[in-house]
Design a protein around this motif. Structure first.
Motif, PDB file in Angstrom:
ATOM      1  N   UNK A 254       0.813  -1.225   0.000  1.00 47.56           N
ATOM      2  CA  UNK A 254       0.000   0.000   0.000  1.00 47.56           C
ATOM      3  C   UNK A 254       0.839   1.264   0.000  1.00 47.56           C
ATOM      4  N   UNK A 255       2.108   1.156   0.356  1.00 43.53           N
ATOM      5  CA  UNK A 255       2.946   2.346   0.533  1.00 43.53           C
ATOM      6  C   UNK A 255       3.056   3.189  -0.732  1.00 43.53           C
ATOM      7  N   UNK A 256       2.842   2.594  -1.893  1.00 40.31           N
ATOM      8  CA  UNK A 256       2.911   3.362  -3.139  1.00 40.31           C
ATOM      9  C   UNK A 256       1.885   4.486  -3.148  1.00 40.31           C
ATOM     10  N   UNK A 257       0.773   4.287  -2.461  1.00 37.35           N
ATOM     11  CA  UNK A 257      -0.301   5.288  -2.468  1.00 37.35           C
ATOM     12  C   UNK A 257       0.136   6.576  -1.772  1.00 37.35           C
ATOM     13  N   UNK A 258       0.585   6.460  -0.533  1.00 39.69           N
ATOM     14  CA  UNK A 258       0.986   7.641   0.208  1.00 39.69           C
ATOM     15  C   UNK A 258       2.200   8.319  -0.389  1.00 39.69           C
ATOM     16  N   UNK A 259       3.172   7.517  -0.850  1.00 38.00           N
ATOM     17  CA  UNK A 259       4.362   8.100  -1.457  1.00 38.00           C
ATOM     18  C   UNK A 259       4.002   8.896  -2.704  1.00 38.00           C
ATOM     19  N   UNK A 260       3.110   8.346  -3.528  1.00 39.41           N
ATOM     20  CA  UNK A 260       2.711   9.027  -4.750  1.00 39.41           C
ATOM     21  C   UNK A 260       1.924  10.299  -4.432  1.00 39.41           C
ATOM     22  N   UNK A 261       1.005  10.205  -3.477  1.00 39.95           N
ATOM     23  CA  UNK A 261       0.230  11.391  -3.095  1.00 39.95           C
ATOM     24  C   UNK A 261       1.162  12.517  -2.661  1.00 39.95           C
ATOM     25  N   UNK A 262       2.181  12.187  -1.874  1.00 42.40           N
ATOM     26  CA  UNK A 262       3.107  13.211  -1.399  1.00 42.40           C
ATOM     27  C   UNK A 262       3.955  13.760  -2.540  1.00 42.40           C
ATOM     28  N   UNK A 263       4.495  12.882  -3.381  1.00 39.12           N
ATOM     29  CA  UNK A 263       5.335  13.336  -4.489  1.00 39.12           C
ATOM     30  C   UNK A 263       4.574  14.281  -5.415  1.00 39.12           C
TER      31      UNK A 263
ATOM     32  N   UNK B 202      10.746   3.770  -6.208  1.00 41.18           N
ATOM     33  CA  UNK B 202      10.132   3.424  -7.496  1.00 41.18           C
ATOM     34  C   UNK B 202       9.252   4.558  -8.013  1.00 41.18           C
ATOM     35  N   UNK B 203       8.428   5.123  -7.144  1.00 42.22           N
ATOM     36  CA  UNK B 203       7.507   6.164  -7.598  1.00 42.22           C
ATOM     37  C   UNK B 203       8.248   7.473  -7.875  1.00 42.22           C
ATOM     38  N   UNK B 204       9.305   7.768  -7.133  1.00 42.20           N
ATOM     39  CA  UNK B 204      10.100   8.959  -7.426  1.00 42.20           C
ATOM     40  C   UNK B 204      10.770   8.823  -8.782  1.00 42.20           C
ATOM     41  N   UNK B 205      11.288   7.639  -9.081  1.00 42.36           N
ATOM     42  CA  UNK B 205      11.902   7.425 -10.393  1.00 42.36           C
ATOM     43  C   UNK B 205      10.873   7.620 -11.505  1.00 42.36           C
ATOM     44  N   UNK B 206       9.657   7.109 -11.280  1.00 41.10           N
ATOM     45  CA  UNK B 206       8.604   7.245 -12.295  1.00 41.10           C
ATOM     46  C   UNK B 206       8.226   8.705 -12.516  1.00 41.10           C
ATOM     47  N   UNK B 207       8.371   9.521 -11.470  1.00 44.08           N
ATOM     48  CA  UNK B 207       7.999  10.937 -11.554  1.00 44.08           C
ATOM     49  C   UNK B 207       9.219  11.842 -11.731  1.00 44.08           C
ATOM     50  N   UNK B 208      10.378  11.226 -11.985  1.00 40.55           N
ATOM     51  CA  UNK B 208      11.607  11.954 -12.289  1.00 40.55           C
ATOM     52  C   UNK B 208      12.041  12.856 -11.135  1.00 40.55           C
ATOM     53  N   UNK B 209      12.036  12.293  -9.923  1.00 40.36           N
ATOM     54  CA  UNK B 209      12.500  13.001  -8.735  1.00 40.36           C
ATOM     55  C   UNK B 209      13.632  12.179  -8.124  1.00 40.36           C
ATOM     56  N   UNK B 210      14.727  12.831  -7.761  1.00 42.44           N
ATOM     57  CA  UNK B 210      15.845  12.136  -7.155  1.00 42.44           C
ATOM     58  C   UNK B 210      15.505  11.759  -5.715  1.00 42.44           C
ATOM     59  N   UNK B 211      15.764  10.499  -5.356  1.00 41.24           N
ATOM     60  CA  UNK B 211      15.373  10.017  -4.029  1.00 41.24           C
ATOM     61  C   UNK B 211      16.556   9.447  -3.260  1.00 41.24           C
TER      62      UNK B 211
END
Length: 322
Positions: free
Chosen positions: A53-62, A88-97
């Motif tokens: 489920x963590x992809x949800x909160x991480x994506x919402x924040x990003x 994974x979601x930062x890479x998909x949204x082109x943000x350095x993590x």
């Protein structure tokens, strides 16, 4: 006064992340219903992007970050799944993590975060991981906290929103608790959509930050000894504590051994590959049934499945299970 995340915030998060995450299946489980003796519905976050489920909160924040916050790069502390999700979601949204994890984190989580392009920093323990991530935040990185953030909580609450919309009749929903972001969001969504449903939290012994907070009347530091690193927060936050104390019926604590047995039972009876953070739901479900009596209809939030076959074999041997 700390407020409860409202249904409008959760609905807004659902709309924001819809194109980036999976609306996971909510399905009746004949196998678990037979095992527990009551109807059981499972919310399959094991099928979510990044395996939890963590992809949800991480994506919402990003997706909520300003251009300056994105440009600074993001940092997260994690026992495993939040780090995977952010990487994974930062890479998909082109943000350095950057991801900070204790050395006890699952090897698969460390490797997956690295493979996604994140910079992974390892510490000796979870307390050290939280200290390092605070320092990196103070040096300018944008913190994506695993639970102490209303945007993240709203993102996790989309699990409860989908469960409320997609499940049949339920009386009781069980949710695993680490820092409390998932149960805070799920409980807020269910309170709005299905106010008669009881919500129960589940922790493992040695990772019982929420139950100790409830006993103390607020967040307190806890000693971590559970094998379940994905539930091992050194304390809950005031925000998640407030949600749980206001909205959750009780938080149950189960031994690590029973959580691992739950992993085996979920594989055998539900045909689901999970991790102990989800396996702990089954022994807790039996306790809930003892308390609520006849007529129960259970919902289980099967939160993640980022354990390897090697992990499960190791745990099974450690506890003498078969």
């Amino acid at each position: 006064m700390i407020g409860i995340t409202d249904i409008e915030a959760i609905e807004a998060a659902a709309a924001r992340i819809a194109g980036h995450v999976v609306r996971t299946p909510t399905v009746p489980s004949p196998g678990l219903s037979a095992l527990l003796g009551v109807p059981v519905t499972a919310k399959l976050e094991v099928l979510q992007r990044t395996g939890s489920f963590k992809a949800r909160g991480a994506t919402a924040k990003l997706l909520s970050l300003s251009e300056a916050e994105r440009a600074a790069g993001v940092v997260a502390v994690s026992g495993g799944n939040h780090g995977i999700a952010l990487a994974v979601m930062a890479a998909a949204l082109d943000v350095k993590a950057t991801v900070v994890m204790p050395r006890s984190a699952p090897a698969r989580a460390i490797e997956t975060a690295q493979d996604a392009g994140a910079s992974v920093r390892l510490t000796d323990d979870m307390d050290g991981a939280f200290s390092l991530v605070t320092r990196l935040r103070d040096e300018g990185l944008t913190l994506v906290h695993p639970f102490d953030d209303p945007v993240v909580i709203a993102g996790q609450g989309t699990v409860g929103l989908e469960l409320a919309d997609d499940a049949g009749e339920l009386t009781d929903v069980l949710v695993s608790v680490g820092g409390g972001g998932l149960i805070a969001g799920v409980a807020a969504a269910l309170r709005a959509r299905r106010p008669g449903v009881r919500v129960w939290g589940v922790e493992t012994e040695g990772a019982q930050a929420m139950s100790e907070a409830l006993a103390a009347g607020g967040p307190v530091p806890v000693a971590l000894s559970s094998i379940v690193t994905t539930l091992s927060a050194p304390s809950v936050s005031h925000v998640t504590y407030h949600h749980v104390s206001s909205l959750v019926t009780d938080v149950l604590v189960v031994p690590d051994r029973e959580a691992v047995q739950g992993v085996l039972d979920l594989a055998d009876h539900a045909k689901l590959w999970t991790e102990p953070a989800a396996g702990c739901l089954l022994p807790a479900a039996r306790r809930v049934l003892e308390r609520v009596g006849e007529g129960a209809r259970l919902g289980l939030v099967v939160c993640g499945g980022n354990a390897t076959t090697g992990d499960v074999i190791k745990w099974t041997e450690r506890f003498g299970l078969r």
